[in-house]
Motif scaffolding. Structure first.
Motif, PDB file in Angstrom:
ATOM      1  N   ASP A  98      -3.032 -44.386  19.012  1.00 42.35           N
ATOM      2  CA  ASP A  98      -1.816 -44.207  18.200  1.00 42.35           C
ATOM      3  C   ASP A  98      -1.071 -45.543  18.070  1.00 42.35           C
ATOM      4  OD1 ASP A  98      -2.167 -41.518  17.725  1.00 42.35           O
ATOM      5  OD2 ASP A  98      -0.904 -40.867  19.403  1.00 42.35           O
ATOM      6  N   ALA A  99      -0.965 -46.230  19.228  1.00 38.98           N
ATOM      7  CA  ALA A  99      -0.236 -47.503  19.221  1.00 38.98           C
ATOM      8  C   ALA A  99      -0.974 -48.523  18.351  1.00 38.98           C
ATOM      9  CB  ALA A  99      -0.088 -48.027  20.650  1.00 38.98           C
ATOM     10  N   LYS A 100      -2.301 -48.535  18.474  1.00 36.68           N
ATOM     11  CA  LYS A 100      -3.090 -49.489  17.680  1.00 36.68           C
ATOM     12  C   LYS A 100      -2.896 -49.236  16.198  1.00 36.68           C
ATOM     13  CE  LYS A 100      -6.735 -51.137  20.578  1.00 36.68           C
ATOM     14  NZ  LYS A 100      -7.851 -50.599  21.294  1.00 36.68           N
ATOM     15  N   SER A 101      -2.936 -47.972  15.811  1.00 39.38           N
ATOM     16  CA  SER A 101      -2.803 -47.716  14.369  1.00 39.38           C
ATOM     17  C   SER A 101      -1.373 -48.034  13.910  1.00 39.38           C
ATOM     18  CB  SER A 101      -3.230 -46.289  14.013  1.00 39.38           C
ATOM     19  OG  SER A 101      -2.262 -45.389  14.419  1.00 39.38           O
ATOM     20  N   TYR A 102      -0.388 -47.810  14.754  1.00 40.94           N
ATOM     21  CA  TYR A 102       0.998 -48.130  14.393  1.00 40.94           C
ATOM     22  C   TYR A 102       1.155 -49.631  14.153  1.00 40.94           C
ATOM     23  CZ  TYR A 102       6.120 -48.296  14.697  1.00 40.94           C
ATOM     24  OH  TYR A 102       7.464 -48.494  14.428  1.00 40.94           O
ATOM     25  N   PHE A 103       0.476 -50.411  15.006  1.00 33.91           N
ATOM     26  CA  PHE A 103       0.584 -51.876  14.882  1.00 33.91           C
ATOM     27  C   PHE A 103      -0.569 -52.464  14.065  1.00 33.91           C
ATOM     28  CE2 PHE A 103       3.335 -51.093  18.578  1.00 33.91           C
ATOM     29  CZ  PHE A 103       4.475 -51.755  18.151  1.00 33.91           C
ATOM     30  N   LYS A 104      -1.053 -51.680  13.118  1.00 30.72           N
ATOM     31  CA  LYS A 104      -2.048 -52.134  12.125  1.00 30.72           C
ATOM     32  C   LYS A 104      -3.317 -52.691  12.772  1.00 30.72           C
ATOM     33  CE  LYS A 104       1.057 -51.694   8.656  1.00 30.72           C
ATOM     34  NZ  LYS A 104       1.757 -50.555   9.272  1.00 30.72           N
ATOM     35  N   GLY A 105      -3.757 -52.022  13.847  1.00 27.66           N
ATOM     36  CA  GLY A 105      -5.085 -52.328  14.379  1.00 27.66           C
ATOM     37  C   GLY A 105      -5.133 -53.264  15.566  1.00 27.66           C
ATOM     38  N   SER A 106      -4.039 -53.921  15.917  1.00 30.11           N
ATOM     39  CA  SER A 106      -4.121 -54.855  17.056  1.00 30.11           C
ATOM     40  C   SER A 106      -2.833 -54.851  17.892  1.00 30.11           C
ATOM     41  CB  SER A 106      -4.371 -56.273  16.537  1.00 30.11           C
ATOM     42  OG  SER A 106      -4.255 -57.189  17.609  1.00 30.11           O
ATOM     43  N   LEU A 107      -3.033 -54.856  19.200  1.00 29.39           N
ATOM     44  CA  LEU A 107      -1.882 -54.925  20.116  1.00 29.39           C
ATOM     45  C   LEU A 107      -1.780 -56.318  20.739  1.00 29.39           C
ATOM     46  CD1 LEU A 107      -2.392 -51.503  21.958  1.00 29.39           C
ATOM     47  CD2 LEU A 107      -0.968 -51.988  19.976  1.00 29.39           C
ATOM     48  N   SER A 108      -2.690 -57.183  20.350  1.00 29.59           N
ATOM     49  CA  SER A 108      -2.764 -58.518  20.944  1.00 29.59           C
ATOM     50  C   SER A 108      -1.471 -59.298  20.696  1.00 29.59           C
ATOM     51  CB  SER A 108      -3.965 -59.250  20.334  1.00 29.59           C
ATOM     52  OG  SER A 108      -4.029 -60.531  20.875  1.00 29.59           O
ATOM     53  N   GLY A 109      -0.978 -59.946  21.747  1.00 32.31           N
ATOM     54  CA  GLY A 109       0.217 -60.773  21.621  1.00 32.31           C
ATOM     55  C   GLY A 109       1.513 -59.957  21.653  1.00 32.31           C
ATOM     56  N   ARG A 110       1.414 -58.650  21.709  1.00 32.31           N
ATOM     57  CA  ARG A 110       2.632 -57.827  21.735  1.00 32.31           C
ATOM     58  C   ARG A 110       3.030 -57.535  23.184  1.00 32.31           C
ATOM     59  NH1 ARG A 110       4.260 -56.434  16.714  1.00 32.31           N
ATOM     60  NH2 ARG A 110       2.648 -56.592  15.126  1.00 32.31           N
ATOM     61  N   THR A 111       4.271 -57.123  23.343  1.00 27.95           N
ATOM     62  CA  THR A 111       4.787 -56.810  24.674  1.00 27.95           C
ATOM     63  C   THR A 111       5.208 -55.343  24.713  1.00 27.95           C
ATOM     64  OG1 THR A 111       5.571 -59.064  24.995  1.00 27.95           O
ATOM     65  CG2 THR A 111       6.619 -57.370  26.336  1.00 27.95           C
ATOM     66  N   PHE A 112       4.805 -54.643  25.770  1.00 25.54           N
ATOM     67  CA  PHE A 112       5.183 -53.233  25.874  1.00 25.54           C
ATOM     68  C   PHE A 112       5.834 -52.936  27.220  1.00 25.54           C
ATOM     69  CE2 PHE A 112       1.816 -53.282  22.745  1.00 25.54           C
ATOM     70  CZ  PHE A 112       2.418 -52.551  21.716  1.00 25.54           C
ATOM     71  N   ALA A 113       6.834 -52.057  27.166  1.00 21.84           N
ATOM     72  CA  ALA A 113       7.417 -51.525  28.394  1.00 21.84           C
ATOM     73  C   ALA A 113       6.689 -50.233  28.714  1.00 21.84           C
ATOM     74  CB  ALA A 113       8.902 -51.259  28.184  1.00 21.84           C
ATOM     75  N   VAL A 114       6.398 -50.042  29.990  1.00 25.98           N
ATOM     76  CA  VAL A 114       5.802 -48.770  30.442  1.00 25.98           C
ATOM     77  C   VAL A 114       6.758 -48.164  31.458  1.00 25.98           C
ATOM     78  CG1 VAL A 114       3.856 -47.688  31.644  1.00 25.98           C
ATOM     79  CG2 VAL A 114       3.435 -49.602  30.074  1.00 25.98           C
ATOM     80  N   TRP A 115       7.277 -46.996  31.130  1.00 25.00           N
ATOM     81  CA  TRP A 115       8.141 -46.272  32.082  1.00 25.00           C
ATOM     82  C   TRP A 115       7.294 -45.224  32.793  1.00 25.00           C
ATOM     83  CZ3 TRP A 115      13.546 -44.814  29.561  1.00 25.00           C
ATOM     84  CH2 TRP A 115      14.292 -46.002  29.390  1.00 25.00           C
TER      85      TRP A 115
END
Ligand SMILES: NC(=O)c1ccc[n+]([C@@H]2O[C@H](COP(=O)([O-])OP(=O)(O)OC[C@H]3O[C@@H](n4cnc5c(N)ncnc54)[C@H](O)[C@@H]3O)[C@@H](O)[C@H]2O)c1
Length: 438
Positions: free
Chosen positions: A300-317
């Protein structure tokens, strides 16, 4: 009664402390010296509601001894509980080497007859095997009983003190009577002490865990299907949960079960089936689905960010496998964190209790933050992996203003779609249509 508990992990510590609290004199044995030193100081090695107070109280009353001297503990105790680990072997079957080492030590040091109680989760036939093993090593009668533990992490003390039922697997009426006496204080609410054959008791523990894992997996698979068919799993859950034959417990969809039990007990039961010539196809499906579930949220996250999560920052609660525990063993959050790291993202983690374990596991590969909001600062999105109570009503305005874009990937369906719409978030959850801002 004079007791010993071998293995002072999750189950052993709770067992030792709760049995000391009803007046027994308990020696708790472990091979982990660092753990023992902490416990001797009255510091609990796990976070579990109510445990620290009971530990301190019973230590002060001198009913609890923590030691690595198994010989002394075996001399001291009439009843010896075996609560060591039974981790998975490479083929999924339960590795009984810790149980075997304990039985050998008991047989070596027993100065007379003893009752040996397996509290560890062990496959059918282990009691008979252990009794035979010890009979070959000791001239004394060492009677093996099975007494599986059904406590839930997060409410372990309460579950131990107020069990739904106590199961004792025994082939020896005199030993059964001793166990009934020991457990009588915990069933004053008239819950049953079930005395069954030893092998049946061993099977009951696996059957209970396998059933619960299957039930969770059923609703998780329904959620996956709902996600693909634009149906809201919540409506389905409520619609079936009111059926009295079904009920609502363990019917909450999410990114899968974790912890130290289900993920290893399901493969162990599959292995028992394999050995007995029974293909445990339901459990096979349960296990595979559970391993795959966290990837759905990552997709889901990959498709939201147009196929790539590279270089992005995520918080995990949330890293703990469930709320009110600091246990991260096999937690679905681990798969999310690993998936994000593998995709080239930076990960900032917050958990109310489990951060020390997350730090120990990941070192500098992730950032661990005591403040959940600090983890959000200029992050690209928030993942929720554990349904801690304090995550349920956060400061949404603060979350929005901290994140680069207001998107939440909720692996525990903590929020309603309506709430997310009201606070203007993009929102992905399990088995419910995504909410996307216009
Ligand atoms: N954690 C749970 O919620 C839970 C619930 C029910 C049943 N169980 C079962 O109980 C058993 C123990 O689980 P846990 O979660 O407490 O494990 P754990 O890993 O937390 O604890 C096991 C302990 O045994 C000690 N140990 C290992 N070998 C030893 C030896 N030879 N002598 C003395 N100590 C030794 C380890 O140092 C460790 O402290 C497992 O079979 C598990 O499946 C666990």
């Amino acid at each position: 009664m004079k007791l010993a508990v071998v293995g002072t992990g999750y189950v052993g510590l709770v067992t030792g402390v709760c049995l000391a609290d009803t007046g027994n004199d308990v020696h708790c044995v472990d091979i982990d010296r660092a753990k023992l030193e902490k416990l001797k100081r009255g510091e609990s090695t796990i976070f579990e509601p109510g445990l620290a107070d009971l530990l301190a109280y019973n230590l002060a009353a001198k009913r609890l001894t923590f030691t690595d001297d198994i010989a002394a503990a075996v001399r001291h105790a009439d009843v010896i509980f075996v609560a060591v680990g039974t981790p998975p072997s490479d083929d999924g079957s339960a590795d009984l080497s810790q149980v075997e080492a304990t039985c050998r030590a008991i047989a070596q040091h027993a100065p007379g007859p003893r009752i040996v109680v397996t509290k560890s989760t062990v496959p059918v036939g282990t009691g008979a095997w252990a009794e035979k093993l010890m009979a070959g090593l000791s001239k004394h009668k060492l009677t093996v009983l099975s007494n599986p533990e059904f406590l839930k992490e997060g409410s372990a003390v309460d579950d131990f003190q107020r069990p739904d039922r106590i199961v004792i697997g025994s082939e020896d009426p005199a030993a059964s009577a001793v166990m009934k006496e020991l457990y009588e204080p915990f069933v004053r609410n008239k819950r049953p002490i079930l005395i069954v054959r030893r092998a049946a008791s061993e099977m009951i523990k696996y059957a209970a865990n396998c059933y619960l894992a299957t039930r969770i997996s059923f609703i998780n698979q329904m959620a996956e299907l709902c996600g693909r068919t634009s149906v809201d799993i919540d409506e389905v859950r409520v619609g079936i949960g009111y059926d009295e034959r079904i009920g609502f417990q363990f019917l909450y969809p999410g990114i899968g079960y974790g912890g130290s039990c289900f993920p290893k007990d399901i493969p162990a039961m599959i292995a028992v089936g394999r050995e007995a010539g029974v293909e445990m196809s339901i459990l096979d499906a349960v296990h595979k689905l559970n391993q795959r579930l966290p990837t759905i949220l990552l997709e889901d996250a990959k498709s939201y960010f147009k196929g790539s999560l590279s270089g992005r920052t995520f918080a995990v609660w949330g890293v703990a496998f469930k709320p009110r525990t600091d246990d991260i063993r096999e937690a679905p959050a681990i798969k999310i964190i690993d998936g994000l790291l593998a995709a080239g993202a930076t990960v900032r983690v917050h958990d109310p209790k489990a951060l020390p374990h997350a730090r120990a596991k990941y070192g500098s590969r992730i950032q661990c933050l005591d403040d959940g909001y600090a983890a959000l600062d200029r992050a690209d999105g928030l993942f929720i992996c554990t349904e801690w109570n304090e995550f349920r009503s956060p400061d949404f305005a603060r979350i929005r203003s901290s994140l680069k874009q207001p998107v939440i990937f909720d692996g525990r369906n903590v929020f309603s779609g309506e709430l997310m719409r009201r606070h203007n978030f993009d929102y992905y959850s399990i088995g419910r249509p995504p909410i996307l801002r216009a």
